[in-house]
Design a protein around this motif. Structure first.
Motif, PDB file in Angstrom:
ATOM      1  N   TYR A 107      37.824  43.189  39.351  1.00  0.00           N
ATOM      2  CA  TYR A 107      36.754  42.921  40.098  1.00  0.00           C
ATOM      3  C   TYR A 107      36.095  44.067  40.682  1.00  0.00           C
ATOM      4  CZ  TYR A 107      38.821  37.950  40.452  1.00  0.00           C
ATOM      5  OH  TYR A 107      39.179  36.704  40.254  1.00  0.00           O
TER       6      TYR A 107
ATOM      7  N   ILE B  90      34.420  35.616  41.705  1.00  0.00           N
ATOM      8  CA  ILE B  90      34.635  34.371  40.846  1.00  0.00           C
ATOM      9  C   ILE B  90      34.263  33.228  41.768  1.00  0.00           C
ATOM     10  CG2 ILE B  90      37.233  33.947  41.483  1.00  0.00           C
ATOM     11  CD1 ILE B  90      37.616  33.156  38.604  1.00  0.00           C
TER      12      ILE B  90
ATOM     13  N   HIS C  11      35.947  27.300  42.262  1.00  0.00           N
ATOM     14  CA  HIS C  11      36.501  26.362  41.251  1.00  0.00           C
ATOM     15  C   HIS C  11      37.714  25.947  41.596  1.00  0.00           C
ATOM     16  CE1 HIS C  11      38.549  30.260  40.648  1.00  0.00           C
ATOM     17  NE2 HIS C  11      39.312  29.590  39.968  1.00  0.00           N
TER      18      HIS C  11
ATOM     19  N   ASP D  71      41.550  25.099  39.472  1.00  0.00           N
ATOM     20  CA  ASP D  71      42.253  25.646  38.208  1.00  0.00           C
ATOM     21  C   ASP D  71      42.385  24.484  37.265  1.00  0.00           C
ATOM     22  OD1 ASP D  71      41.905  28.178  39.120  1.00  0.00           O
ATOM     23  OD2 ASP D  71      44.131  28.507  39.542  1.00  0.00           O
TER      24      ASP D  71
ATOM     25  N   LEU E 184      49.954  33.621  40.906  1.00  0.00           N
ATOM     26  CA  LEU E 184      49.036  34.803  40.873  1.00  0.00           C
ATOM     27  C   LEU E 184      49.473  36.015  41.639  1.00  0.00           C
ATOM     28  CD1 LEU E 184      45.707  35.567  40.716  1.00  0.00           C
ATOM     29  CD2 LEU E 184      45.804  35.220  43.194  1.00  0.00           C
TER      30      LEU E 184
ATOM     31  N   HIS F 206      38.862  27.460  45.198  1.00  0.00           N
ATOM     32  CA  HIS F 206      39.197  28.753  45.639  1.00  0.00           C
ATOM     33  C   HIS F 206      38.011  29.550  45.060  1.00  0.00           C
ATOM     34  CE1 HIS F 206      41.814  27.987  42.353  1.00  0.00           C
ATOM     35  NE2 HIS F 206      41.424  29.157  42.101  1.00  0.00           N
TER      36      HIS F 206
ATOM     37  N   ALA G 262      36.813  34.177  44.961  1.00  0.00           N
ATOM     38  CA  ALA G 262      37.218  35.670  45.087  1.00  0.00           C
ATOM     39  C   ALA G 262      36.002  36.265  45.258  1.00  0.00           C
ATOM     40  CB  ALA G 262      38.173  36.204  44.163  1.00  0.00           C
TER      41      ALA G 262
ATOM     42  N   ARG H 203      39.417  45.729  42.564  1.00  0.00           N
ATOM     43  CA  ARG H 203      40.506  45.042  42.644  1.00  0.00           C
ATOM     44  C   ARG H 203      40.769  44.383  41.339  1.00  0.00           C
ATOM     45  NH1 ARG H 203      40.983  39.004  43.325  1.00  0.00           N
ATOM     46  NH2 ARG H 203      42.785  38.569  44.306  1.00  0.00           N
TER      47      ARG H 203
ATOM     48  N   SER I  86      43.789  41.586  39.506  1.00  0.00           N
ATOM     49  CA  SER I  86      44.543  40.369  39.959  1.00  0.00           C
ATOM     50  C   SER I  86      45.185  40.042  38.405  1.00  0.00           C
ATOM     51  CB  SER I  86      44.077  39.479  40.656  1.00  0.00           C
ATOM     52  OG  SER I  86      43.168  38.866  39.680  1.00  0.00           O
TER      53      SER I  86
ATOM     54  N   PHE J 130      48.440  30.886  34.206  1.00  0.00           N
ATOM     55  CA  PHE J 130      48.004  29.486  34.471  1.00  0.00           C
ATOM     56  C   PHE J 130      49.457  28.895  33.663  1.00  0.00           C
ATOM     57  CE2 PHE J 130      44.376  31.807  34.479  1.00  0.00           C
ATOM     58  CZ  PHE J 130      43.657  31.328  35.681  1.00  0.00           C
TER      59      PHE J 130
HETATM   60  O1  LIG Z   1      41.772  36.773  41.077  1.00  0.00           O
HETATM   61  C1  LIG Z   1      41.962  36.022  42.124  1.00  0.00           C
HETATM   62  O2  LIG Z   1      42.445  36.113  43.177  1.00  0.00           O
HETATM   63  C2  LIG Z   1      41.756  34.427  41.611  1.00  0.00           C
HETATM   64  C3  LIG Z   1      41.662  34.200  40.178  1.00  0.00           C
HETATM   65  C4  LIG Z   1      41.488  32.877  39.909  1.00  0.00           C
HETATM   66  O3  LIG Z   1      40.875  31.820  40.743  1.00  0.00           O
HETATM   67  C5  LIG Z   1      41.168  32.254  38.492  1.00  0.00           C
HETATM   68  O4  LIG Z   1      41.087  33.264  37.585  1.00  0.00           O
HETATM   69  O5  LIG Z   1      41.420  31.164  38.309  1.00  0.00           O
END
Ligand SMILES: O=C(O)CCC(=O)C(=O)O
Ligand SMILES: [Fe+2]
Length: 338
Positions: free
Chosen positions: A205, A220, A223, A225, A232, A281, A283, A291, A293, A297
């Protein structure tokens, strides 16, 4: 209120409206995200494991999100995977586009900035990603397919694959805790979670400016998941992830050293007849620095059927969902996003 607060969020279990002060499902009433200590999850004594399962039950029914600490994943494996992500995103756009996700039948490869739109009310997500699945040797039926690695950066395959295997291991342990928490046999899910239903993403990000933030273009968008749950890994010190509570308030999931954030996905919500919350959630990276991450999943193997658990049906909670095939469900959800 923000643009997305007044939107409808599409989920695999139907649309959800986010109104200014409430939303039309029953998410938990929480103002912080609980931390579960997994130490006792590895105890030989089932009574110990059940204590953790009962905290997991509380977290899943009230929040849909929790942190896990003492999870057993070595920190070097995590940092080497983050390094692989940083190296990958440094590649030129041309190089990354050689493994463009849309050139793959099975959602493997690179997604450029704005190449994905998680919230249909938004204009695209301000992140780039690299999607990896279980390492199949050939293309297959539903979601099966070979991973696509960047030719000029062969060194990332090993750390990323090692991380994937670690996530499968931790994910299987979590599935056992989910089973215990639902009063099922501890091994109830074991035969359905070989790891083939796992999808992992490396995400980047770029920073968004604090001023003039365009709420239709977030890191993001809002949404839920798709799979059973997500594990995560967040980069330390960089805040971005936010979780929606009952009052319509976004609660920050601040990175905590040594933890993963785990959240329930729509498949598990479906399985549990919405007893377990698949919480919305998003981001937004307003920190001024990049950033990274890594979500993993974890879904069940694609040939499995997801059918509401009898123990989650009662007079007050009639069965809400028809049985579905896991692979069809995920493929459908991903097709809607990309
Ligand atoms: O990067 C994040 O903190 C969340 C990512 C996320 O919600 C997703 O990829 O479904
Ligand atoms: Fe998510």
């Amino acid at each position: 209120m923000t643009a997305t607060d007044a939107a409808t969020v599409v989920t695999g279990n139907g649309p959800r409206k986010i109104l200014s002060n409430s939303i039309d499902l029953k998410p938990g009433d929480f103002s912080s995200i609980p931390v579960l200590d997994l130490t006792l999850a590895f105890s030989p004594n089932v009574a110990d494991r059940k204590t953790v399962a009962s905290s997991l039950f509380d977290a899943c029914t009230r929040v849909g999100f929790f942190y896990v600490k003492n999870h057993g994943v070595p920190s070097e494996i995590i940092s080497e995977c983050f390094q692989a992500g940083r190296d990958f995103f440094e590649l030129s756009l041309e190089e990354k586009m050689k493994i463009y996700i849309k050139d793959s039948e099975n959602f493997k490869g690179y997604t450029p900035l704005l190449g994905e739109n998680t919230d249909p009310a938004g204009r695209g997500d301000l992140h780039e990603g690299f999607d990896i699945g279980y390492e199949y040797s050939k293309e297959g039926g539903k979601m099966e397919g070979v991973n696509r690695w960047p030719e000029t950066l062969p060194g990332i395959k090993a750390p990323v694959s090692t991380y994937f295997s670690e996530m499968v291991k931790l994910g299987k342990k979590l599935f056992q805790l989910f089973a215990l928490s639902l009063d099922l046999e501890e091994n109830y899910f074991d035969d359905l979670v070989s790891g083939k239903g796992g999808i992992m993403r490396l995400l980047h990000y770029p920073p968004q400016t604090k001023e003039g933030l365009d709420m239709t273009q977030l890191g993001i968008g809002a949404h839920s998941d798709y799979e059973c749950f997500t594990i995560l890994a967040q980069q330390g010190g960089v805040e971005a992830l936010q979780v929606l509570n009952k009052g319509g308030k976004w609660v920050g999931a601040t990175p905590i050293e040594g933890t993963f954030v785990v959240n329930v996905g729509d498949m598990m919500a479906r399985w549990t007849n919405d007893l377990y919350l698949s919480t919305i959630h998003r981001a937004i990276n307003r920190t001024g620095v990049r950033r990274y991450s890594v979500p993993f999943f974890f879904g069940v193997d694609y040939e499995s059927t997801i059918e509401v658990l009898e123990s989650c049906v009662s007079e007050g909670r009639p069965k809400k969902y028809e049985p579905i095939n896991a692979g069809d469900y995920i493929k459908q959800r991903l097709s809607e996003t990309y």
